[in-house]
Design an enzyme around this catalytic site. Sequence first.
Site, mmCIF file in Angstrom:
data_model
loop_
_atom_site.group_PDB
_atom_site.id
_atom_site.type_symbol
_atom_site.label_atom_id
_atom_site.label_comp_id
_atom_site.label_asym_id
_atom_site.label_seq_id
_atom_site.Cartn_x
_atom_site.Cartn_y
_atom_site.Cartn_z
ATOM 1 N N SER A 184 0.792 -1.233 0.000
ATOM 2 C CA SER A 184 0.000 0.000 0.000
ATOM 3 C C SER A 184 0.822 1.281 0.000
ATOM 4 O O SER A 184 0.346 2.315 -0.443
ATOM 5 C CB SER A 184 -0.948 0.008 1.199
ATOM 6 O OG SER A 184 -0.224 -0.095 2.403
ATOM 7 N N HIS A 212 -5.312 -3.994 -1.840
ATOM 8 C CA HIS A 212 -5.137 -2.981 -2.887
ATOM 9 C C HIS A 212 -5.094 -3.581 -4.292
ATOM 10 O O HIS A 212 -4.910 -2.859 -5.266
ATOM 11 C CB HIS A 212 -3.878 -2.139 -2.610
ATOM 12 C CG HIS A 212 -4.071 -1.159 -1.495
ATOM 13 N ND1 HIS A 212 -4.618 0.099 -1.678
ATOM 14 C CD2 HIS A 212 -3.817 -1.267 -0.170
ATOM 15 C CE1 HIS A 212 -4.678 0.726 -0.516
ATOM 16 N NE2 HIS A 212 -4.196 -0.072 0.412
ATOM 17 N N LYS A 243 -12.492 -0.714 -0.275
ATOM 18 C CA LYS A 243 -11.674 0.159 -1.122
ATOM 19 C C LYS A 243 -12.343 0.280 -2.493
ATOM 20 O O LYS A 243 -13.249 1.068 -2.670
ATOM 21 C CB LYS A 243 -10.240 -0.366 -1.180
ATOM 22 C CG LYS A 243 -9.529 -0.244 0.180
ATOM 23 C CD LYS A 243 -8.109 -0.748 0.136
ATOM 24 C CE LYS A 243 -7.333 -0.383 1.387
ATOM 25 N NZ LYS A 243 -7.823 -0.963 2.630
#
Length: 395
Positions: A184, A212, A243
């Site tokens: 990240s 991610h 996310k």
Amino acid sequence: MSNVHELQFLKEKIQELKDQGVYRKLPVLEGANEAEVILNGKKVINLSSNNYLGFANHPRLKKAAVEVVDKYGVGAGAVRTIIGNMDIHEEMEKLLAEFKREEAVMVFQSGFNCNAGTIQAVTEKGDLIVSDELNHASIIDGARLSRADKTVFKHANMNHLEEVLKENRDKYRNILIITDGVFSMDGDIAPLPDIVNLAEKYNAMTYVDDAHGSGVLGESGRGTIDHFGLHGRVDFTIGTLSKAIGVIGGYVAGSHTMKDWLSHRGRPLLFSTSLPPATVGAIMEAVKLLMSTTEYTDRLWDNAKYFKEKISKLGYNIGNSGTPITPVIIGEEGKTMEFSKKLFDHGVFASGIVFPTVPKGTGRVRCMVTAAHTKEQLDRAVDIFKTVGEEMKLF
């Protein structure tokens, strides 16, 4: 006599934060998390959210959430093992498993909960956890909860990983190799094919936290495992629903055996109420959207490449990111925070990240480009980076 309720020891620690210049107040966002927002009363271009696909305020997700609330209410009312397991929870897991091209998925209340609940459930005394040195804080905390032994390998260093495996294989019953899929802070992708090959060579299991990579890499955001074509060869894949998917929650993708065991031993599932219906409705809508089109992931990558190229041309060091995460590395901690503040004053929110989150002397602002940004917004942001860079004599 001092009053114990004054928490004097915490006051002293807070003062230390102030003395070190790292004390902060939480920023306040007014309205939805969009490409341009009102933050602390100021209109700024938002380069700090994980809302990769712009789903956090997507009309179809909002509509789905409202429809589900009308039928199921606002809360699940219990943990899943008692009476909090609604048919929509089961439906969501089936849909996610189909999306991920895996046998089964077990959904937790957050990505952090996945790591806190899964690592300790699948390892025990007599096992070894082997973790990349740059793994996310939730992996570190999850590993701490396990009674297994722990060791670390140098970031993405396959020679070191093999040394560790060779040295320890005969000493332990099970070995679990844990890595982020996408790191990240730097945006680099784990060398997963090599990790999986080593795991198979030394009869170890693999665990990938793909927070991610979810909704970013692979076909229409199916993740890092899909990106490398490693289906069926990674034992535990953690994905996030907070996310790119734009809502909240996390999941573990893998085998039916994994799911069966976690439903008995995944502590956050056993001791915390399941996801509220509105989030389940919105999550399913997001996954259906991704299964029907690559439009969102295409736009995300197009914007990311556009921004990286322009920022790089200005002369900034943007590291080795292979994803839309774009670190602009400034170096010295104080200068990094000043840079972030000046960007904000000029109309860009790009959060400063310094030691101990990243190594000393590698302070950076981490820019998160999304599918929702327009080229015009990205151009304005680049102009502001140019202005601030010149003001601070950074190039």
